[in-house]
Design an enzyme around this catalytic site. Structure first.
Site, short mmCIF file in Angstrom:
data_model
loop_
_atom_site.label_atom_id
_atom_site.label_comp_id
_atom_site.label_asym_id
_atom_site.label_seq_id
_atom_site.Cartn_x
_atom_site.Cartn_y
_atom_site.Cartn_z
N ASP A 1 82.91 12.01 7.14
CA ASP A 1 81.50 12.07 6.50
C ASP A 1 80.19 12.36 7.12
OD1 ASP A 1 79.43 11.64 4.55
OD2 ASP A 1 81.36 10.62 3.15
N HIS A 24 80.26 15.75 8.14
CA HIS A 24 79.35 16.66 7.43
C HIS A 24 77.95 16.83 7.87
CE1 HIS A 24 81.50 15.08 3.36
NE2 HIS A 24 82.23 15.48 4.31
#
Ligand SMILES: *[C@@H]1O[C@H](CO)[C@@H](O)[C@H](O)[C@H]1NC(C)=O
Ligand SMILES: *[C@@H]1O[C@H](CO)[C@@H](O)[C@H](O)[C@H]1NC(C)=O
Length: 386
Positions: free
Chosen positions: A211, A234
């Site tokens: 993430d 991310h």
């Protein structure tokens, strides 16, 4: 007295006020990776926290299973220094809280060396196979809440169940020389999340997760991110903002410099929900970043509304202003390397671009602007749309 002898005297006084050390094994901890050492860790903390001067906690070599660790201040000691020589391991068990190792109300804390392994595999497996609601949320590995003057140095974080590090309502926290590892497909394993905190430095660290690499939530101010490697994951994100109710705190004075992004979904992102919540992002400098095959190297997304739930057809009331991008270069994995998708009701202002070179499959990539105002200088590839 000369400066030097004054310094030596000061140093001797400092040493004489340092406690010899509180070893978790002396308080009953077992380095077998199985016996729950939560009780001994808490008793060690209580003793170190009650002592005056500087306190040193030692976690020696070996694997210590700690099911839960809530370490509270305020302490008598001027600072508690935790030296981890071995590793602290967790286990995926259903818990009522969302924190695993948490420090609260401590002024003067350092945690150094060693490894912390969250054993997140089972929980990710559940989340990947089933409806997330049927799975335990998992635990954030290390939480720093309501603390001041904190140093986290040289630790390795592995396979957290949820976020690896979360800093909340704290002041003057430095995270340096850390390594964070979780697989690319592990859900919600953010590297470092900051919220409602100021004076945060994250430097010289290496973050590979499933993430966000680093995310800055509402109320993050005076933040420096320097020499950080991200990927996979991310990327670095300011946001999500604009979901915090009536008066959400802003994000202000953030510098992100000398970063490398490799194979990440985003590079440098600002993200706000398309909702009526007021808030702001102001005074952000992104300087000197290398992108390697990044899907959205430069992105402001003010129309975030996943699954078009609760927010379709609204526009973000978070104001984004004074955001500078300088020396951002490398490769984009998509044609749209620069994307300023700002709010119709609160357009972005004071965006500046300088010396940008982002290519897509060896050609110039493209820039998109919506409700974005600003200036470009130097050499800008793809050409600026501001
Ligand atoms: C601080 O020291 C006092 C006196 O020794 C003791 O009673 C108290 O419990 C200590 N505080 C903490 C937080 O341990
Ligand atoms: C901005 O944040 C930095 C830390 O990154 C700090 O040193 C500086 O004083 C802050 N600037 C202002 C104007 O508060």
């Amino acid at each position: 007295m000369t400066n030097l002898s004054f310094f030596l005297l000061f140093f001797i006084l400092l040493i004489s006020h340092t406690n010899a050390g509180f070893n978790v094994v002396d308080y009953g901890a077992t380095p077998d990776g199985e016996t729950d050492s939560s009780g001994p860790f808490l008793r060690t903390w209580a003793a170190a926290c009650a002592a005056f001067g500087q306190s040193n906690i030692v976690v020696p070599k070996g694997r210590f299973y700690v099911s839960m660790g809530a370490f509270h201040g305020p302490c008598n000691s001027s600072s508690v220094n935790v030296h981890v020589f071995g590793s602290i391991v967790g286990h995926a068990v259903p818990q009522k809280t969302q924190t695993w190792l948490v420090f609260r109300y401590v002024d003067g804390l350092s945690i150094q060396r060693g490894a912390i392994d969250g054993h997140g595999g089972e929980i990710w497996g559940c989340k990947l196979e089933r409806n997330k609601d049927e799975c335990p949320t998992g635990l954030t590995t290390l939480s720093i809440n309501h603390c001041k003057n904190v140093l986290v140095n040289g630790l390795t974080f592995i396979n957290s169940q949820l976020f690896h590090i979360a800093i909340f309502a704290s002041e003057f926290v430095t995270i340096q020389n850390v390594k964070i590892f979780a697989p690319e497909d592990s859900p919600n394993t953010d590297g470092i999340h900051v919220g409602m905190s100021n004076g945060i430095t994250i430097t010289n660290s290496y973050i590979k997760t499933g993430d966000d690499c680093i995310s800055l939530g509402p109320g993050s101010t005076d933040v420096l991110i320097d020499r950080v490697y991200c990927g996979p994951g991310h990327g670095i994100s300011i946001g999500s903002l604009g979901k915090g109710g009536d008066q959400e705190e802003g994000v202000q004075n953030v510098t992100v410099k000398s970063t490398v992004f490799s194979g990440t979904q985003n590079g440098l992102r600002i993200k706000t929900w398309g909702t009526n919540t007021k808030g702001f992002v102001s005074g952000v400098t992104f300087i000197d970043a290398v992108m390697r095959n990044v899907q959205n190297p430069i992105i402001i997304d003010q129309n975030y509304c996943p699954h078009s739930h609760d927010c379709p057809d609204q526009s973000s009331h978070v104001r984004v202003s004074n955001v500078k991008y300088e020396g951002i270069r490398g490769t984009s994995a998509t044609e749209k390397a620069v994307n300023f998708d700002c709010s119709e009701s609160n357009p972005c202002s004071g965006i500046s671009l300088k010396d940008i070179k982002l290519t897509y499959e060896n050609q110039a990539a493209q820039s998109f602007c919506k409700h974005a105002d600003g200036v470009a200088s130097g050499s800008i590839i793809p050409p600026s749309c501001l």
